[in-house]
Design a protein around this motif. Sequence first.
Motif, PDB file in Angstrom:
ATOM      1  N   ASN A 166       4.355  -0.592  -4.017  1.00 57.96           N
ATOM      2  CA  ASN A 166       4.552  -1.666  -3.245  1.00 57.96           C
ATOM      3  C   ASN A 166       3.513  -2.172  -2.738  1.00 57.96           C
ATOM      4  O   ASN A 166       2.808  -1.425  -1.962  1.00 57.96           O
ATOM      5  N   THR A 211       4.959   5.371  -5.178  1.00 57.84           N
ATOM      6  CA  THR A 211       6.064   6.597  -5.350  1.00 57.84           C
ATOM      7  C   THR A 211       6.166   7.146  -6.803  1.00 57.84           C
ATOM      8  O   THR A 211       6.144   6.165  -7.710  1.00 57.84           O
ATOM      9  N   GLU A 222       1.828   1.176  -1.166  1.00 55.52           N
ATOM     10  CA  GLU A 222       2.694   2.210  -1.158  1.00 55.52           C
ATOM     11  C   GLU A 222       3.004   2.747  -2.692  1.00 55.52           C
ATOM     12  O   GLU A 222       3.292   2.024  -3.561  1.00 55.52           O
ATOM     13  N   SER A 269       4.838  -3.796   1.640  1.00 55.43           N
ATOM     14  CA  SER A 269       5.799  -3.564   2.455  1.00 55.43           C
ATOM     15  C   SER A 269       5.451  -3.882   3.837  1.00 55.43           C
ATOM     16  O   SER A 269       4.343  -4.271   4.389  1.00 55.43           O
ATOM     17  N   THR A 289       6.424   9.765  -2.074  1.00 57.15           N
ATOM     18  CA  THR A 289       5.737   8.362  -1.697  1.00 57.15           C
ATOM     19  C   THR A 289       4.585   8.496  -0.623  1.00 57.15           C
ATOM     20  O   THR A 289       4.603   9.197   0.071  1.00 57.15           O
ATOM     21  N   LYS A 290       3.537   7.856  -1.174  1.00 55.15           N
ATOM     22  CA  LYS A 290       2.227   8.003  -0.005  1.00 55.15           C
ATOM     23  C   LYS A 290       1.578   6.763  -0.147  1.00 55.15           C
ATOM     24  O   LYS A 290       2.002   5.861  -1.051  1.00 55.15           O
ATOM     25  N   ILE A 291       0.757   6.655   0.764  1.00 52.42           N
ATOM     26  CA  ILE A 291       0.020   5.351   1.007  1.00 52.42           C
ATOM     27  C   ILE A 291      -1.630   5.777   0.322  1.00 52.42           C
ATOM     28  O   ILE A 291      -2.048   6.813   0.972  1.00 52.42           O
ATOM     29  N   GLU A 335       5.136  -1.863   6.391  1.00 50.30           N
ATOM     30  CA  GLU A 335       4.151  -0.915   6.594  1.00 50.30           C
ATOM     31  C   GLU A 335       2.900  -1.332   6.176  1.00 50.30           C
ATOM     32  O   GLU A 335       2.000  -1.114   6.991  1.00 50.30           O
ATOM     33  N   ILE A 336       2.786  -1.517   5.022  1.00 50.76           N
ATOM     34  CA  ILE A 336       1.321  -1.848   4.465  1.00 50.76           C
ATOM     35  C   ILE A 336       0.783  -3.033   4.986  1.00 50.76           C
ATOM     36  O   ILE A 336      -0.376  -3.030   5.189  1.00 50.76           O
TER      37      ILE A 336
END
Length: 315
Positions: free
Chosen positions: A77, A55, A53, A80, A60-62, A82-83
């Motif tokens: 990050n 920012t 992730e 996280s 913020t993007k992946i 989600e990751i």
Amino acid sequence: MTDITIKIDGKEIQTQKDRFILEVARENGIDIPSLCYDPDLEKFGGCRLCIVEITNRGWTKIDTACSTRVADGMEINTKSEEIIKKRRAILQLLLDSHPNDCLTCQKAGACDLQKYAYEYDVKFRDHDGAKREKVYDLSSPYILKDNAKCILCGKCVQICGQIEERSILSFADRGYDAYIALDLGKDFAHSYCISCNRCVSICPVGALIDKRSLGKIRSFESEKKTVKCKVCEFGCNFEVHSKNGENIAVTAKKPSSGRPLCLKGRMMTELMFLDNPDTPYMKGAGEFIESNWLTVTGFKNIVKKIEKVDAKKGE
């Protein structure tokens, strides 16, 4: 280069712009998983396992850490919720297409897919979906190619292509039917491959295996010693594998600093260090033919010349 400041997992890091997130993270002791990344290869971003992730300027993007460059003020990050979820999904898809034979695989203990599946607690599961076709290339005495285990990371294609006159491997077909093909579209015996084992040295899974070590010893069972080839000025690196005081196998280490790797160097290293080296082979017209050590090492003509010179002296 201009210093910039970024944060990775809350850790403030001073670095230089235009560098990639993955290499900066690893330099600072932050591990980001990857199956297709190698510092000596072009950035491919194919496996997607290194997603993070990012920012920057309020957005913020992946994105993939191996192919995204750092920028001043960027916050990254790497783990996280989600990751972690997405990485587990990627690994699950890979395992769903992969043969469940880790217990007997030659690559066990040195397989990156095995390592990350364990780390992220992803397991094989039964399903009715498609699996990669089981196609084996057994034509070479030096390399075994297992299509079912290939994860299409592209490392073998890239490292083979670094030597312009080789470039034997390439991607073929599309989508789920994609696979790694040889130059003449058949097998190693019918290709222009010189059995240098560059591809084997960098494969992260068991798709490309050093056939001369197959069934003899696996990475976690052996004591390893790095030796340098003496055939030419490049001095390529090889590993001698031993067990119970016996030198059992030789494998090529990943080439670096312009070292090309070659079969002659590998054969010389086997002859010098192995207690019981296997029979050597040379490529003929579409097949590998059993040979002898004088021929494979190039000493045959030298020995003939020595015998000729000695014969003249004895006249």
